[in-house]
Motif scaffolding. Sequence first.
Motif, PDB file in Angstrom:
ATOM      1  N   SER A  10      28.875 -32.853   4.616  1.00  0.00           N
ATOM      2  CA  SER A  10      29.569 -32.713   3.336  1.00  0.00           C
ATOM      3  C   SER A  10      28.707 -31.880   2.390  1.00  0.00           C
ATOM      4  O   SER A  10      27.620 -31.419   2.743  1.00  0.00           O
ATOM      5  N   GLY A  11      29.217 -31.724   1.154  1.00  0.00           N
ATOM      6  CA  GLY A  11      28.446 -31.048   0.109  1.00  0.00           C
ATOM      7  C   GLY A  11      28.177 -29.585   0.383  1.00  0.00           C
ATOM      8  O   GLY A  11      27.102 -29.065   0.046  1.00  0.00           O
ATOM      9  N   ILE A  12      29.144 -28.886   0.961  1.00  0.00           N
ATOM     10  CA  ILE A  12      28.946 -27.478   1.334  1.00  0.00           C
ATOM     11  C   ILE A  12      28.835 -26.600   0.084  1.00  0.00           C
ATOM     12  O   ILE A  12      29.673 -26.663  -0.819  1.00  0.00           O
ATOM     13  N   ARG A  13      27.792 -25.787   0.049  1.00  0.00           N
ATOM     14  CA  ARG A  13      27.620 -24.784  -1.007  1.00  0.00           C
ATOM     15  C   ARG A  13      27.253 -23.460  -0.344  1.00  0.00           C
ATOM     16  O   ARG A  13      26.487 -23.429   0.622  1.00  0.00           O
ATOM     17  N   ILE A  14      27.778 -22.361  -0.890  1.00  0.00           N
ATOM     18  CA  ILE A  14      27.583 -21.046  -0.282  1.00  0.00           C
ATOM     19  C   ILE A  14      27.019 -20.073  -1.314  1.00  0.00           C
ATOM     20  O   ILE A  14      27.445 -20.049  -2.475  1.00  0.00           O
ATOM     21  N   SER A  15      26.038 -19.291  -0.878  1.00  0.00           N
ATOM     22  CA  SER A  15      25.455 -18.258  -1.732  1.00  0.00           C
ATOM     23  C   SER A  15      25.040 -17.095  -0.841  1.00  0.00           C
ATOM     24  O   SER A  15      25.286 -17.106   0.371  1.00  0.00           O
ATOM     25  N   SER A  16      24.439 -16.078  -1.419  1.00  0.00           N
ATOM     26  CA  SER A  16      24.003 -14.908  -0.659  1.00  0.00           C
ATOM     27  C   SER A  16      22.580 -14.540  -1.020  1.00  0.00           C
ATOM     28  O   SER A  16      22.098 -14.841  -2.119  1.00  0.00           O
ATOM     29  N   VAL A  17      21.897 -13.882  -0.094  1.00  0.00           N
ATOM     30  CA  VAL A  17      20.565 -13.330  -0.333  1.00  0.00           C
ATOM     31  C   VAL A  17      20.598 -11.871   0.084  1.00  0.00           C
ATOM     32  O   VAL A  17      21.151 -11.524   1.132  1.00  0.00           O
ATOM     33  N   VAL A  18      20.012 -11.016  -0.730  1.00  0.00           N
ATOM     34  CA  VAL A  18      19.973  -9.576  -0.457  1.00  0.00           C
ATOM     35  C   VAL A  18      18.516  -9.132  -0.368  1.00  0.00           C
ATOM     36  O   VAL A  18      17.599  -9.876  -0.747  1.00  0.00           O
ATOM     37  N   PRO A  19      18.239  -7.925   0.125  1.00  0.00           N
ATOM     38  CA  PRO A  19      16.852  -7.448   0.153  1.00  0.00           C
ATOM     39  C   PRO A  19      16.252  -7.393  -1.244  1.00  0.00           C
ATOM     40  O   PRO A  19      16.954  -7.184  -2.239  1.00  0.00           O
ATOM     41  N   ALA A  20      14.936  -7.564  -1.320  1.00  0.00           N
ATOM     42  CA  ALA A  20      14.255  -7.545  -2.614  1.00  0.00           C
ATOM     43  C   ALA A  20      14.310  -6.168  -3.261  1.00  0.00           C
ATOM     44  O   ALA A  20      14.277  -6.048  -4.489  1.00  0.00           O
ATOM     45  N   HIS A  21      14.383  -5.126  -2.455  1.00  0.00           N
ATOM     46  CA  HIS A  21      14.426  -3.760  -2.960  1.00  0.00           C
ATOM     47  C   HIS A  21      15.640  -3.039  -2.392  1.00  0.00           C
ATOM     48  O   HIS A  21      16.098  -3.335  -1.282  1.00  0.00           O
ATOM     49  N   VAL A  22      16.153  -2.086  -3.153  1.00  0.00           N
ATOM     50  CA  VAL A  22      17.301  -1.305  -2.700  1.00  0.00           C
ATOM     51  C   VAL A  22      16.902  -0.492  -1.467  1.00  0.00           C
ATOM     52  O   VAL A  22      15.873   0.192  -1.470  1.00  0.00           O
ATOM     53  N   GLU A 115      24.528 -24.350   2.297  1.00  0.00           N
ATOM     54  CA  GLU A 115      23.803 -25.615   2.093  1.00  0.00           C
ATOM     55  C   GLU A 115      24.746 -26.773   2.413  1.00  0.00           C
ATOM     56  O   GLU A 115      25.922 -26.738   2.048  1.00  0.00           O
ATOM     57  N   ALA A 116      24.231 -27.783   3.095  1.00  0.00           N
ATOM     58  CA  ALA A 116      25.064 -28.927   3.461  1.00  0.00           C
ATOM     59  C   ALA A 116      24.206 -30.185   3.514  1.00  0.00           C
ATOM     60  O   ALA A 116      22.978 -30.127   3.573  1.00  0.00           O
ATOM     61  N   LYS A 117      24.877 -31.324   3.519  1.00  0.00           N
ATOM     62  CA  LYS A 117      24.212 -32.618   3.636  1.00  0.00           C
ATOM     63  C   LYS A 117      24.821 -33.389   4.798  1.00  0.00           C
ATOM     64  O   LYS A 117      26.023 -33.295   5.058  1.00  0.00           O
ATOM     65  N   CYS A 118      23.983 -34.161   5.477  1.00  0.00           N
ATOM     66  CA  CYS A 118      24.438 -34.981   6.599  1.00  0.00           C
ATOM     67  C   CYS A 118      24.185 -36.451   6.280  1.00  0.00           C
ATOM     68  O   CYS A 118      23.084 -36.822   5.843  1.00  0.00           O
ATOM     69  N   ILE A 155      23.016 -18.339   7.536  1.00  0.00           N
ATOM     70  CA  ILE A 155      21.954 -19.330   7.744  1.00  0.00           C
ATOM     71  C   ILE A 155      22.355 -20.599   6.999  1.00  0.00           C
ATOM     72  O   ILE A 155      22.608 -20.566   5.795  1.00  0.00           O
ATOM     73  N   GLN A 156      22.416 -21.711   7.737  1.00  0.00           N
ATOM     74  CA  GLN A 156      22.831 -22.984   7.149  1.00  0.00           C
ATOM     75  C   GLN A 156      21.660 -23.956   7.121  1.00  0.00           C
ATOM     76  O   GLN A 156      21.029 -24.214   8.153  1.00  0.00           O
ATOM     77  N   PHE A 157      21.379 -24.497   5.946  1.00  0.00           N
ATOM     78  CA  PHE A 157      20.362 -25.528   5.765  1.00  0.00           C
ATOM     79  C   PHE A 157      21.079 -26.865   5.560  1.00  0.00           C
ATOM     80  O   PHE A 157      21.805 -27.041   4.580  1.00  0.00           O
ATOM     81  N   THR A 158      20.888 -27.789   6.491  1.00  0.00           N
ATOM     82  CA  THR A 158      21.524 -29.106   6.400  1.00  0.00           C
ATOM     83  C   THR A 158      20.450 -30.172   6.241  1.00  0.00           C
ATOM     84  O   THR A 158      19.570 -30.313   7.102  1.00  0.00           O
ATOM     85  N   THR A 159      20.518 -30.912   5.148  1.00  0.00           N
ATOM     86  CA  THR A 159      19.559 -31.982   4.866  1.00  0.00           C
ATOM     87  C   THR A 159      20.094 -33.306   5.388  1.00  0.00           C
ATOM     88  O   THR A 159      21.224 -33.699   5.068  1.00  0.00           O
ATOM     89  N   PHE A 160      19.306 -33.987   6.201  1.00  0.00           N
ATOM     90  CA  PHE A 160      19.712 -35.277   6.763  1.00  0.00           C
ATOM     91  C   PHE A 160      19.363 -36.422   5.815  1.00  0.00           C
ATOM     92  O   PHE A 160      18.526 -36.271   4.914  1.00  0.00           O
TER      93      PHE A 160
END
Length: 445
Positions: A10-22, A115-118, A155-160
Amino acid sequence: MVVSSGDSISGIRISSVVPAHVTGENVVHELSALDLAMRLHYVKVVYFFRKDQVQGLDIYQLKKPMFSLLDLYFPVAGRIRKSESESPTAAGTGPGPAVPPFYIKCNDGGVRIVEAKCAMTLDEWLKSDETSLNCRLVAQQVIGPQIGFSPLVYIQFTTFKCGGLSIGLSWSHILGDAFSASDFMNVWGDILAGNSPGEPTLSFSKPEIPIARPLKPSLLPVKPATTVEDRWEIASGETPTEHRSFRFSGPQLRQLRSKVGERFSAFEAIAAVAWKAAAAARGEGSVRRVTVVREDRGVEGAPVIGNGRQSVRGVGIDFDAAGADWGELARAVAEGGADGRKEGGADGRKEIERWVEGEGYPEVEMYGGDLTLVDLEGVGCYDLRLGGRGPALVDLYVEGVGKEGAVLVLPGPDDEEGGGRVVSVCMPSDQMDSMVRALRSELGV
């Protein structure tokens, strides 16, 4: 109350990451014919870490190294684009090399972070027999239907519940093989540990694949694929595929190799058992052709991104695999055939590229066109270290496998038994139970 792994995320959240420089204007990453042959497949990797390894790490700290990581791996943050020019072959106007229909525009579109929670503890999850539900810990999106807007990596980070963490990587195979995906995550771990990524000197050039003797057309390890509308996804029809995995301990492996033959590697021994089990599950006279995918250790200067690190061989036999000795099948995997009745054995990458180019870059099945046996013993998935230690367990599979299925042999975790393997099975749902029963019976797990 007992919480099942099927309803615990549960608790799904979505975001993005881009390169630090163009990255720059008009930067593109060209795709080889072999890359494009892989475009319907996705590498899925799930890393499991204990609470003490990730204590104190929040989502910001986990995401921060990715900005520098994507400076190095800038094609990963790009998007697929269609080539503007048409090839003479594809257009039917005469002979000539086909123009690749797609490339990657390095436009810094970024990777998706989930991001998710288990509701379960890490131990509860790992002790569950429902390994097919590890797919809940990794994103399942595919490229399309609007390919120009689809991220290539999630990339999914799931916290137990206990504080443990899983990291699920969804990596488009068009970018590269499992070795490329593992390298990507290992560099992220190095940056997270405080090591400088240095200058962006990573090479994306394609290695020169040696030309081997031609394969018989019947052993070409690709099959035309039927896709789902504009999505880069193999149509499963009424029989979708599923994934299960199980651990094979060091003592069990040593016992198996003593039965199959000490001269065969762990992969060759397990692949022989998997081949026989598949034939037994499907009936007498079946599964006389397989595709064997192995690390090509002869390729020097292999790219960090690309599909050049794995050789691909079509192998055929003229006897019944279900009634064969393990040693016969292990020899066929190792050498390309058995007892002088062998076919194939040659590295088929050049043949695949020629065929794909000649046919105008069609959509194909690489995994599962024939039963596909994949040697990932050398993949460095346990080199990703958090808190100074590697993962408690890594599960890796391929999404988008054809109806003949695939069996992947992975390294096992460092533990007191040592030398174990993880066997990852991807099969049509209606064949999975019989295949796993046969494997467990043969392997004793």
